[in-house]
Write an enzyme that holds these catalytic residues in place. Structure first.
Site, PDB file in Angstrom:
ATOM      1  N   CYS A 165       0.904  -1.141   0.000  1.00  0.00           N
ATOM      2  CA  CYS A 165       0.000   0.000   0.000  1.00  0.00           C
ATOM      3  C   CYS A 165       0.946   1.195   0.000  1.00  0.00           C
ATOM      4  O   CYS A 165       1.987   1.176   0.662  1.00  0.00           O
ATOM      5  CB  CYS A 165      -0.846  -0.021   1.260  1.00  0.00           C
ATOM      6  SG  CYS A 165      -2.068   1.291   1.268  1.00  0.00           S
ATOM      7  N   HIS A 186      -3.430   7.177  -3.509  1.00  0.00           N
ATOM      8  CA  HIS A 186      -3.189   6.244  -2.398  1.00  0.00           C
ATOM      9  C   HIS A 186      -3.884   4.924  -2.721  1.00  0.00           C
ATOM     10  O   HIS A 186      -5.117   4.862  -2.752  1.00  0.00           O
ATOM     11  CB  HIS A 186      -3.753   6.845  -1.094  1.00  0.00           C
ATOM     12  CG  HIS A 186      -3.549   5.977   0.118  1.00  0.00           C
ATOM     13  ND1 HIS A 186      -4.304   6.112   1.260  1.00  0.00           N
ATOM     14  CD2 HIS A 186      -2.682   4.979   0.372  1.00  0.00           C
ATOM     15  CE1 HIS A 186      -3.901   5.227   2.159  1.00  0.00           C
ATOM     16  NE2 HIS A 186      -2.917   4.523   1.644  1.00  0.00           N
ATOM     17  N   MET A 191      -9.199  14.203   4.283  1.00  0.00           N
ATOM     18  CA  MET A 191      -9.618  14.887   3.065  1.00  0.00           C
ATOM     19  C   MET A 191     -10.028  16.352   3.278  1.00  0.00           C
ATOM     20  O   MET A 191     -10.342  17.042   2.317  1.00  0.00           O
ATOM     21  CB  MET A 191     -10.749  14.107   2.381  1.00  0.00           C
ATOM     22  CG  MET A 191     -12.004  13.968   3.190  1.00  0.00           C
ATOM     23  SD  MET A 191     -13.163  12.921   2.277  1.00  0.00           S
ATOM     24  CE  MET A 191     -14.465  12.755   3.497  1.00  0.00           C
ATOM     25  N   HIS A 193       3.673   7.558   8.177  1.00  0.00           N
ATOM     26  CA  HIS A 193       3.025   7.316   6.877  1.00  0.00           C
ATOM     27  C   HIS A 193       1.692   8.012   6.700  1.00  0.00           C
ATOM     28  O   HIS A 193       1.127   8.000   5.614  1.00  0.00           O
ATOM     29  CB  HIS A 193       2.858   5.824   6.631  1.00  0.00           C
ATOM     30  CG  HIS A 193       1.572   5.231   7.171  1.00  0.00           C
ATOM     31  ND1 HIS A 193       1.173   5.359   8.473  1.00  0.00           N
ATOM     32  CD2 HIS A 193       0.601   4.506   6.554  1.00  0.00           C
ATOM     33  CE1 HIS A 193       0.023   4.731   8.636  1.00  0.00           C
ATOM     34  NE2 HIS A 193      -0.352   4.210   7.502  1.00  0.00           N
TER      35      HIS A 193
END
Lengths: 138, 481
Positions: free
Chosen positions: B99, B235, B381, B404
């Site tokens: 990921c 992502h 967001m 991360h």
């Protein structure tokens, strides 16, 4: 008796699953999974897929069962309306899944499940009821 | 509970002392300040301690400030193991192998893009499949899929999805050598076959952003970033293929751990000695899944670039579209680090942590060698994401690793409850962020207040010297799965 309940867990999905028999327990697990993925009321029965699993323990069998459903959804787009358990023990499960492929127009998009995990996993028989806890990685 | 046993080392670091859990081989170190520690879960601390019990662990069992409870390893965890007597653990990589995040830059400025945000987000939404049941635009034959496994992002570029210049701006050049297609199961291939070039769901996203603030002018210039510039953040991971690799190997790793007498404090810590056949098989499969993820993000970026060209006209060159960098944040790799003054090759696990190599490191592309490896930290967001660069401090203290992301503070259900009676869509529009999502409850689950502010997380790693802040990216539009 309610077949499953969802419990609160950070970014993932916890399922408590109940059944009066092992058959019921595995059917409830499938229902809990599909209810999280979409609205099961909108799944039609058009095709059938057979599943046969063997594992070393009941816990591993439950994880393998959910992972099989996750695999079938990813690989075939398969959504199951109902499960017909043919035979089950603590180490094996044979079942037919009745449902249809995912249809983006008719089927609601719920959670995308990556895997069933061993984290916090338990299966026990208590007071005449099978009770299991399993956590799905999202 | 559990926090009282932690020892504060300095304002950005606490130690999980030996004896916190029985059988620890090294202490734990968590990079966290007094504010973020209020969110630290006792189970996550226990997981840092549990990782410290694994054989051959070197230095410390580390965790970054975005730490939260994972499976076996904490999310935000970093652990390096000796190649002679250490282990590899799928739990230290996670279900979503590789990921990661990539950042596409443009030469467009915010004012030019703002009036066309609905068109742009709509174009992304229709060009990149997302959510449950979505199928990619690429149909891979079984042989093609094996080529993706071996070649990673290079396969995508060779097949017209991007340019050769993208490869050197990708961690490990978008491909780890040694992936063995035969180590990956038929089920994994079947799950991945129609998922190359798909976003996924949950916290995966495409985001249109603008550079809101520059912290380091010289570094920003080197990365091609300037104030008010529009960037796209992607992502995503290895999709069903990577998830199945983890699922397939966990039982084998558990058996192997038992065979070698390794005591597991948690089944999800299942692992195998690095030198064992089982570990080498997992490593070959994990590399393949990682390569699949790099091809996936390369294809997604290509379609984002096409969408930008469709909305604004011009070409990739005239719009200045180019990859800034691509980082993995769920991976295990063999890397060389200095231990006790001597160079040593180690198996470094980063589970929800980003590689952060310093200036001068030979693995960096020549264009970034003087500035350090770009580190991309996605935020929620509504607030901000960040670009940082790697440092010598990270190399000395954290095996070249840093944080991360933001990390959740609200469970999905708390978020859904908190969103009841509100329109998150409208709230996001009021914040100036155009959103589109596939899932029935994704927007509520992913609402900004469900996450820590990534600004607090990056401040800790910046102040601790394990990465250096370069720029803040503010959201303008988001596509969620």
């Amino acid at each position: 008796m309610k077949g499953f309940e969802v419990f609160d867990l950070s970014g993932d999905l916890g399922l408590r699953i109940f059944g009066e028999s092992l058959d019921d327990l595995f059917v409830s697990a499938a229902l809990g999974f599909y209810s999280s993925v979409t609205d099961p009321g909108k799944i039609l029965v058009k095709t059938e897929i057979g599943v046969s699993l063997e594992e070393e323990s009941l816990e591993a069998l439950l994880v393998a069962w959910l992972n099989e459903l996750i695999y079938l959804l990813d690989a075939e787009g398969f959504l199951c309306k109902y499960v017909d358990v043919k035979s089950v023990s603590q180490r094996h499960l044979v079942a037919d899944l009745h449902g249809e492929p995912f249809d983006a127009v008719r089927h609601e998009c719920g959670l995308l499940v990556k895997a069933a995990t061993y984290h916090g996993l338990s299966v026990l028989y208590d007071g005449g009821t099978w009770k299991a806890t399993v956590i799905l990685d999202l | 509970m559990g926090k009282e046993k932690l020892i504060r080392i300095d304002e950005n670091t606490v130690e999980v002392p030996m004896g916190y859990t029985e059988g620890m081989n090294v202490p734990g170190r968590i990079y966290i300040d007094d504010e973020l520690i209020t969110h630290l879960e006792s189970q996550a601390i226990a997981q840092v301690a549990n990782v410290a019990t694994l054989p051959g662990i070197v230095g410390f069992s580390l965790a970054m400030p975005d730490i939260h409870t994972g499976y076996g390893f904490p999310i935000g965890g970093v652990a390096a193991f000796d190649l002679e007597d250490g282990i590899i653990s799928p739990g230290g990589v996670g279900y979503d192998i590789n990921c990661g995040v990539r950042l596409l830059r443009s030469n467009l400025e915010r004012d030019r893009v703002l009036p066309k945000m609905k068109d742009l987000v709509g174009a992304f939404y229709s060009s990149v499949p997302a959510g449950v049941g979505s199928k990619g635009r690429i149909k891979l034959s079984p042989d093609d899929e094996k080529r993706v496994i071996v070649k990673g992002a290079k396969w995508a570029v060779e097949n017209g999805f991007g340019t050769a210049g993208d490869i050197e701006k990708t961690e490990s050049n978008g491909c780890i050598d040694g992936a063995d297609p035969s180590a990956i199961s038929t089920k994994a291939y079947e799950r991945g076959r129609s998922q190359a070039g798909t976003l996924g769901s949950g916290n995966h996203f495409l985001e249109v952003q603008y550079v809101g603030e520059i912290y380091d002018e010289a570094a920003a210039r080197a990365l091609g970033l300037f104030k008010d510039q529009v960037t796209i953040m992607i992502h995503s991971g290895s999709r069903g293929l990577g998830h199945q690799v983890c699922t397939d190997y966990l039982p084998l790793m558990e058996k192997t751990a038992n065979k070698h007498g390794i005591v597991l404090h948690d089944r999800e810590l299942a692992c195998a000695p690095v030198h064992s056949e089982e570990a080498q098989l997992y490593l070959s499969a994990m590399k393949g899944a990682a390569n699949f993820a790099w091809a996936n993000r390369q294809c997604i970026m290509h379609w984002c670039a096409e969408s930008i060209i469709k909305v604004f006209g011009g070409t990739r060159e005239s719009l200045g579209l180019g990859l800034v960098y691509d980082v993995a944040h769920n991976i295990a790799k063999i890397e060389e680090h200095t231990v006790g003054g001597r160079a040593k090759r180690l198996m470094v696990h980063r589970k929800g942590a980003t590689r952060a190599f310093p200036p001068g490191h030979p693995e960096l592309p020549p264009t970034y060698r003087h500035v350090g490896q770009p580190v991309l930290i996605p935020g929620d967001m509504g607030r901000a994401s960040f670009v940082l660069v790697g440092t010598q401090g990270a190399m000395k203290e954290t095996f070249g690793s840093t944080c991360h992301g933001a990390g959740r503070i609200m469970s999905r259900h708390q978020a859904i409850k908190s969103a009841r009676g509100r329109s998150i869509h409208r709230e996001m529009e009021d914040l100036g962020v155009t959103v589109m999502s596939v899932g029935r409850s994704t927007l509520a689950e992913e609402m900004p207040e469900a996450y820590k502010d990534a600004a607090n997380v990056v401040d800790v790693v910046h102040n601790a010297g394990i990465a250096k802040k370069v720029a803040k990216l503010k959201p303008m539009g988001v596509v969620k799965g």
